[in-house]
Design an enzyme around this catalytic site. Sequence first.
Site, PDB file in Angstrom:
ATOM      1  N   GLU A 177       0.894  -1.167   0.000  1.00 32.50           N
ATOM      2  CA  GLU A 177       0.000   0.000   0.000  1.00 32.50           C
ATOM      3  C   GLU A 177       0.921   1.202   0.000  1.00 32.50           C
ATOM      4  O   GLU A 177       1.561   1.515   1.000  1.00 32.50           O
ATOM      5  CB  GLU A 177      -0.908  -0.030   1.229  1.00 32.50           C
ATOM      6  CG  GLU A 177      -2.124   0.878   1.111  1.00 32.50           C
ATOM      7  CD  GLU A 177      -1.813   2.314   1.456  1.00 32.50           C
ATOM      8  OE1 GLU A 177      -1.735   3.142   0.523  1.00 32.50           O
ATOM      9  OE2 GLU A 177      -1.630   2.611   2.642  1.00 32.50           O
ATOM     10  N   CYS A 210      -1.249   9.432   3.344  1.00 34.13           N
ATOM     11  CA  CYS A 210      -1.148   8.986   1.954  1.00 34.13           C
ATOM     12  C   CYS A 210      -2.397   9.333   1.173  1.00 34.13           C
ATOM     13  O   CYS A 210      -2.331   9.632  -0.014  1.00 34.13           O
ATOM     14  CB  CYS A 210      -0.868   7.490   1.881  1.00 34.13           C
ATOM     15  SG  CYS A 210      -2.144   6.490   2.636  1.00 34.13           S
TER      16      CYS A 210
END
Length: 603
Positions: free
Chosen positions: A374, A409
């Site tokens: 990820e 993020c």
Amino acid sequence: MTGNQTANGCGPVNGRIQEDDRIPEDNRTPEDNRIPEDDRTPEDDRIPEDDRIPEDDRIPEDDRIPEDDRTPEDGRAPEDGRAMSRPASGSASQTTRHPAGQPIAAGRPPGRATGKPMGQPSGRPADDTHQDVNSNSRSERMSIVVRNPGTGEHLGEVPDLDARDVAEVVEAAQEGQRAMAALPAHRRAELLLAVAGLIEAEQEDLAKLLAAENGKPIVQTRGEVAAAIRIFRGYAGEATRLFGRQIPLDAVPGLERHLAVTTREPLGVVAALVPFNYPVELYAHKAAAALAAGNAVIVQPPAKCPLALTRVAELIAAAGLPKHAHQLVTGGVAVSQALATLPGVAAVSLTGSTAAGRAIATLAAGSLRKVFLELGGNDALIVCDDADPEEAAKAVVLGRLARGNGQICCAVKRVYAQDGIHDAFLASLLAQTAKLVVGDQLQESTDVGPLITEDAAERVSAAVERLVEDGAGLVAGGARRGAFVDPVVLTEVPATSPAFAEEIFGPVAPVARFTDPMDAVRMANESPYGLHAAVFTRDVSRAFTLARHLDVGGVVINGSTALRAENLPFGGTKDTGGYREGLHETVLDFTRQKSIIVMEAFG
């Protein structure tokens, strides 16, 4: 990341954004450090040609810089006060030891939550690296110091392990793996529920410790710890729902009398590389999932802020897990590389930068172990003419400037405002930004705390300067004091600016214009990343049309991109890694299917 908007990292992450908690918002996003995670910038993501993991702040060692380059500013603390090799006695998850066996910071120091030094050697200089130059013994290794990024206060230190230490941990984990795999599902669920209860009992202390070492405001770290508790409880439920299938073999001529079923089995030892931006929450996603599926787990916490996870590991030991089923290893690039290559590790799960992800994937490819990534994001928020300008501006403030100090993020990193609403939107954004309080992350009134390091803040300031050089107008913020950066708003940002295409890991909101909504989609899709996007419009048909054309893992309509709920699949396309992490997905990913065929089962 509650069911509402959260600023999760790379999670991952989350300083959950709740409706009543929006401004006065991962980190969040995960990920200045994404395999340390963030501060992800090209400089950060240095990956030596020998495939060394970038020191990028989003790597689990988080901004791990070369081991010989650690300085107080880096605050490189080994990933976890419980970095452990195989201890002489007891479980690695039960004692904190140097590789040679000397206990360090064992138990819970009284000052841990208040920022008092933990296990600080006497007579040491005040720099961040300690090493006895007269000894090559592994017991005299370098230590990583953890500091409050806002004040520089010494919070603790952990050992900087090497590949030999990690090999010992991996060997011990095989015993833990066998014990976990032998436990029935209901017992695994009970253990995870016990862990959740122990974390909940110390929620406030953990939140304070995390705020002190990480820099996120205390209100947000409370939300992160609460998310971790929910995640452990969620995976307790998933542990009892690892269903197999019955597959009809009569679909194949000649096999009508046979029966096939599938079962799910643990993968083996799982390595969890955790970023610095939302370490407790993203750790929970990886470690709880691995344990729920019957795996042993080896955790590499972020080097800059390992202390909260150190305490969580102690709580896990108290919950009664099998010996060596849960271990932490602290250190830098060498630790990450070892976890990606050593025999005995079945899978690596990393939240971090794209550069770090590529490095780990390359190293892991030699053994064909599973890799779950990820990675980075450069999320776009599109504001159409028919949108509510106040709500759109709030989504940028809560989803970028005031959550996780912009180190998330899935934060809003690019804003595209249509010509007709641009001015009203910008006015509201500036008004709301002006109300944000920048300061001590342990104060209840603080909205924006210090970035993870002063170097990270410098990189953010440099990115802002590049945008201004490319023609953007700086209309708010930008001042830097140490690791603190006043929230930045930039306007008239050229969509073609190279700096606009970069992932800036800090409180910066660059605003560009567009005329046709499909042009905004095109510009959003030009990014190499594809984590999240957001669309503000009152037109339902337009919302779904734009969402369909956006090449990302998730689209939020009339809300911030910084949203992560633990029961949703979280991840993205392209350089974001392609993986999805969530309660229902991750536990299955950490298992393997076995087919069992009974011949002539039917008469």
